[in-house]
Design a protein around this motif. Structure first.
Motif, PDB file in Angstrom:
ATOM      1  N   GLN A 117       0.885  -1.163   0.000  1.00  0.00           N
ATOM      2  CA  GLN A 117       0.000   0.000   0.000  1.00  0.00           C
ATOM      3  C   GLN A 117       0.924   1.214   0.000  1.00  0.00           C
ATOM      4  OE1 GLN A 117      -2.458  -0.358   3.468  1.00  0.00           O
ATOM      5  NE2 GLN A 117      -3.362  -2.280   2.783  1.00  0.00           N
ATOM      6  N   LEU A 118       0.860   1.983  -1.074  1.00  0.00           N
ATOM      7  CA  LEU A 118       1.756   3.121  -1.239  1.00  0.00           C
ATOM      8  C   LEU A 118       0.974   4.416  -1.194  1.00  0.00           C
ATOM      9  CD1 LEU A 118       3.853   1.687  -4.209  1.00  0.00           C
ATOM     10  CD2 LEU A 118       4.427   1.629  -1.777  1.00  0.00           C
ATOM     11  N   GLU A 119       1.670   5.472  -0.816  1.00  0.00           N
ATOM     12  CA  GLU A 119       1.085   6.811  -0.857  1.00  0.00           C
ATOM     13  C   GLU A 119       2.163   7.777  -1.328  1.00  0.00           C
ATOM     14  OE1 GLU A 119      -0.156   8.442   2.891  1.00  0.00           O
ATOM     15  OE2 GLU A 119       1.802   8.222   3.791  1.00  0.00           O
ATOM     16  N   PRO A 120       1.754   8.919  -1.882  1.00  0.00           N
ATOM     17  CA  PRO A 120       2.761   9.898  -2.296  1.00  0.00           C
ATOM     18  C   PRO A 120       3.610  10.334  -1.106  1.00  0.00           C
ATOM     19  CG  PRO A 120       0.614  10.452  -3.200  1.00  0.00           C
ATOM     20  CD  PRO A 120       0.401   9.334  -2.220  1.00  0.00           C
ATOM     21  N   PHE A 121       4.899  10.472  -1.348  1.00  0.00           N
ATOM     22  CA  PHE A 121       5.817  10.889  -0.291  1.00  0.00           C
ATOM     23  C   PHE A 121       5.752  12.399  -0.128  1.00  0.00           C
ATOM     24  CE2 PHE A 121      10.060  12.476   0.904  1.00  0.00           C
ATOM     25  CZ  PHE A 121      10.151  11.905   2.151  1.00  0.00           C
ATOM     26  N   VAL A 122       5.652  12.842   1.104  1.00  0.00           N
ATOM     27  CA  VAL A 122       5.654  14.266   1.434  1.00  0.00           C
ATOM     28  C   VAL A 122       6.893  14.527   2.272  1.00  0.00           C
ATOM     29  CG1 VAL A 122       4.422  16.120   2.604  1.00  0.00           C
ATOM     30  CG2 VAL A 122       3.134  14.323   1.431  1.00  0.00           C
ATOM     31  N   VAL A 123       7.669  15.534   1.872  1.00  0.00           N
ATOM     32  CA  VAL A 123       8.889  15.862   2.607  1.00  0.00           C
ATOM     33  C   VAL A 123       8.508  16.253   4.031  1.00  0.00           C
ATOM     34  CG1 VAL A 123      10.881  17.403   2.726  1.00  0.00           C
ATOM     35  CG2 VAL A 123      10.075  16.586   0.511  1.00  0.00           C
ATOM     36  N   PRO A 124       9.118  15.610   5.032  1.00  0.00           N
ATOM     37  CA  PRO A 124       8.779  15.931   6.419  1.00  0.00           C
ATOM     38  C   PRO A 124       9.149  17.376   6.772  1.00  0.00           C
ATOM     39  CG  PRO A 124      10.265  14.032   6.308  1.00  0.00           C
ATOM     40  CD  PRO A 124      10.129  14.577   4.937  1.00  0.00           C
ATOM     41  N   MET A 125       8.394  17.925   7.704  1.00  0.00           N
ATOM     42  CA  MET A 125       8.735  19.254   8.222  1.00  0.00           C
ATOM     43  C   MET A 125       8.883  19.155   9.737  1.00  0.00           C
ATOM     44  SD  MET A 125       5.126  21.308   7.778  1.00  0.00           S
ATOM     45  CE  MET A 125       5.513  22.694   8.810  1.00  0.00           C
ATOM     46  N   GLN A 126       9.501  20.167  10.307  1.00  0.00           N
ATOM     47  CA  GLN A 126       9.734  20.190  11.747  1.00  0.00           C
ATOM     48  C   GLN A 126       9.097  21.432  12.331  1.00  0.00           C
ATOM     49  OE1 GLN A 126      13.792  19.521  12.902  1.00  0.00           O
ATOM     50  NE2 GLN A 126      13.556  20.579  14.839  1.00  0.00           N
ATOM     51  N   ILE A 127       8.347  21.223  13.418  1.00  0.00           N
ATOM     52  CA  ILE A 127       7.769  22.359  14.134  1.00  0.00           C
ATOM     53  C   ILE A 127       8.115  22.225  15.611  1.00  0.00           C
ATOM     54  CG2 ILE A 127       5.883  22.747  12.494  1.00  0.00           C
ATOM     55  CD1 ILE A 127       4.007  21.357  14.475  1.00  0.00           C
ATOM     56  N   CYS A 128       8.127  23.349  16.282  1.00  0.00           N
ATOM     57  CA  CYS A 128       8.401  23.377  17.717  1.00  0.00           C
ATOM     58  C   CYS A 128       7.122  23.827  18.419  1.00  0.00           C
ATOM     59  CB  CYS A 128       9.560  24.340  18.005  1.00  0.00           C
ATOM     60  SG  CYS A 128      10.093  24.315  19.729  1.00  0.00           S
ATOM     61  N   GLU A 129       6.723  23.096  19.456  1.00  0.00           N
ATOM     62  CA  GLU A 129       5.475  23.386  20.177  1.00  0.00           C
ATOM     63  C   GLU A 129       5.716  23.345  21.682  1.00  0.00           C
ATOM     64  OE1 GLU A 129       2.022  23.722  19.202  1.00  0.00           O
ATOM     65  OE2 GLU A 129       2.753  24.017  17.152  1.00  0.00           O
TER      66      GLU A 129
ATOM     67  N   TYR B 132       0.904   8.008  14.499  1.00  0.00           N
ATOM     68  CA  TYR B 132       0.876   8.634  13.178  1.00  0.00           C
ATOM     69  C   TYR B 132       2.245   8.744  12.513  1.00  0.00           C
ATOM     70  CZ  TYR B 132      -3.922   9.781  14.338  1.00  0.00           C
ATOM     71  OH  TYR B 132      -5.239   9.696  14.678  1.00  0.00           O
ATOM     72  N   GLY B 133       3.274   8.164  13.108  1.00  0.00           N
ATOM     73  CA  GLY B 133       4.599   8.200  12.486  1.00  0.00           C
ATOM     74  C   GLY B 133       5.260   9.559  12.561  1.00  0.00           C
ATOM     75  N   VAL B 134       4.976  10.300  13.624  1.00  0.00           N
ATOM     76  CA  VAL B 134       5.587  11.605  13.838  1.00  0.00           C
ATOM     77  C   VAL B 134       6.608  11.477  14.961  1.00  0.00           C
ATOM     78  CG1 VAL B 134       5.152  13.967  14.628  1.00  0.00           C
ATOM     79  CG2 VAL B 134       3.568  12.878  13.034  1.00  0.00           C
ATOM     80  N   GLN B 135       7.801  11.943  14.686  1.00  0.00           N
ATOM     81  CA  GLN B 135       8.855  11.894  15.704  1.00  0.00           C
ATOM     82  C   GLN B 135       8.647  13.044  16.689  1.00  0.00           C
ATOM     83  OE1 GLN B 135      12.780  12.083  14.023  1.00  0.00           O
ATOM     84  NE2 GLN B 135      13.771  11.768  15.976  1.00  0.00           N
ATOM     85  N   VAL B 136       8.635  12.733  17.987  1.00  0.00           N
ATOM     86  CA  VAL B 136       8.466  13.731  19.041  1.00  0.00           C
ATOM     87  C   VAL B 136       9.756  13.768  19.852  1.00  0.00           C
ATOM     88  CG1 VAL B 136       7.125  14.417  21.073  1.00  0.00           C
ATOM     89  CG2 VAL B 136       5.981  13.270  19.145  1.00  0.00           C
ATOM     90  N   VAL B 137      10.424  14.930  19.822  1.00  0.00           N
ATOM     91  CA  VAL B 137      11.699  15.093  20.518  1.00  0.00           C
ATOM     92  C   VAL B 137      11.530  16.168  21.592  1.00  0.00           C
ATOM     93  CG1 VAL B 137      14.138  15.674  20.279  1.00  0.00           C
ATOM     94  CG2 VAL B 137      12.954  14.507  18.406  1.00  0.00           C
ATOM     95  N   VAL B 138      11.674  15.779  22.856  1.00  0.00           N
ATOM     96  CA  VAL B 138      11.568  16.741  23.959  1.00  0.00           C
ATOM     97  C   VAL B 138      12.882  17.512  24.043  1.00  0.00           C
ATOM     98  CG1 VAL B 138      11.207  17.030  26.430  1.00  0.00           C
ATOM     99  CG2 VAL B 138       9.983  15.221  25.194  1.00  0.00           C
ATOM    100  N   LYS B 139      12.769  18.839  23.915  1.00  0.00           N
ATOM    101  CA  LYS B 139      13.976  19.670  23.897  1.00  0.00           C
ATOM    102  C   LYS B 139      14.287  20.264  25.266  1.00  0.00           C
ATOM    103  CE  LYS B 139      14.883  22.240  20.456  1.00  0.00           C
ATOM    104  NZ  LYS B 139      15.006  23.144  19.338  1.00  0.00           N
TER     105      LYS B 139
ATOM    106  N   TRP C 122       9.082  22.111  25.747  1.00  0.00           N
ATOM    107  CA  TRP C 122       9.205  22.446  24.336  1.00  0.00           C
ATOM    108  C   TRP C 122       9.576  21.162  23.612  1.00  0.00           C
ATOM    109  CZ3 TRP C 122       7.475  26.696  22.194  1.00  0.00           C
ATOM    110  CH2 TRP C 122       7.366  27.854  22.954  1.00  0.00           C
ATOM    111  N   VAL C 123       8.814  20.838  22.570  1.00  0.00           N
ATOM    112  CA  VAL C 123       9.086  19.624  21.805  1.00  0.00           C
ATOM    113  C   VAL C 123       9.182  19.958  20.324  1.00  0.00           C
ATOM    114  CG1 VAL C 123       7.964  18.066  23.441  1.00  0.00           C
ATOM    115  CG2 VAL C 123       6.628  19.039  21.586  1.00  0.00           C
ATOM    116  N   ASP C 124      10.034  19.222  19.639  1.00  0.00           N
ATOM    117  CA  ASP C 124      10.086  19.275  18.178  1.00  0.00           C
ATOM    118  C   ASP C 124       9.269  18.111  17.660  1.00  0.00           C
ATOM    119  OD1 ASP C 124      11.669  21.518  17.859  1.00  0.00           O
ATOM    120  OD2 ASP C 124      13.539  20.385  17.740  1.00  0.00           O
ATOM    121  N   LEU C 125       8.416  18.392  16.694  1.00  0.00           N
ATOM    122  CA  LEU C 125       7.643  17.354  16.023  1.00  0.00           C
ATOM    123  C   LEU C 125       8.110  17.311  14.573  1.00  0.00           C
ATOM    124  CD1 LEU C 125       4.814  18.926  17.777  1.00  0.00           C
ATOM    125  CD2 LEU C 125       4.788  16.462  17.747  1.00  0.00           C
TER     126      LEU C 125
END
Length: 181
Positions: free
Chosen positions: A121-133, A150-157, A165-168
């Protein structure tokens, strides 16, 4: 470019040798390699290939695990032809007693990947982005769980007494789901 949503497998036999294919998202590469090495410790070869976007550059690798040179080249060629990204293919080979030659191995390894792609099962690839919340401490564990889902990397800064503050990092539409929007 396309990326993978599921983890299809394949199994076929050529002149006594059994070939097991495992197509996985790149996020599962290390865990899959360790699992296969443990589960298939009696296999003669575990070969792999991958295409992965890192720092806006496509990285490719091909590991032949003592097979003759270029015998697994169809794996990387097919990943390129199908324009797949952030995907790895593993093929476990149990030797059946008959030498297949480079041409026979090329066909067998390529078939393992083709059989996986039939189920992919394939889907179009979307370049990941990074946000800080900023996230309250009470919501941090729930955010980590949604990130994993959802396959989102959560990095606690930075953690403070009331929150962190976390980077997603992930595809924009998945970032929204992880954030609960």
């Amino acid at each position: 470019m396309q990326t993978l949503l599921n983890t299809p497998t394949s199994r076929h036999q050529v002149k006594g040798s059994v070939f097991l294919g495992f197509l996985v998202p790149m996020l599962e590469f290390s865990a899959t390699l360790k699992r296969l090495q443990k589960e298939h410790s009696k296999a003669r070869h575990i070969v792999y290939a991958y295409r992965h976007l890192k720092d806006n550059t496509i990285e490719e690798a091909l590991h032949e695990d003592r097979e003759p040179r270029n015998s697994t080249k169809p794996l990387i060629d097919i990943l390129r032809r199908e324009d797949l990204i952030n995907v790895a293919i593993f093929v476990v080979r149990y030797f059946g007693g008959v030498l297949l030659g480079v041409g026979g191995l090329m066909k067998a390894y390529g078939l393992a990947l083709q059989l996986c792609l039939e189920q992919a099962q394939l889907e179009p690839f979307v370049v990941p982005m990074q946000i800080c919340e900023w996230v309250g401490l009470g919501a941090l564990e729930a955010l980590k769980a949604r990130g994993l889902k959802y396959g989102v990397q959560v990095v606690v800064k930075e953690t403070q007494s009331t929150g962190a503050w976390v980077d997603l990092i992930g595809a924009p539409h998945l970032l929204e789901k992880a954030l609960g929007h």
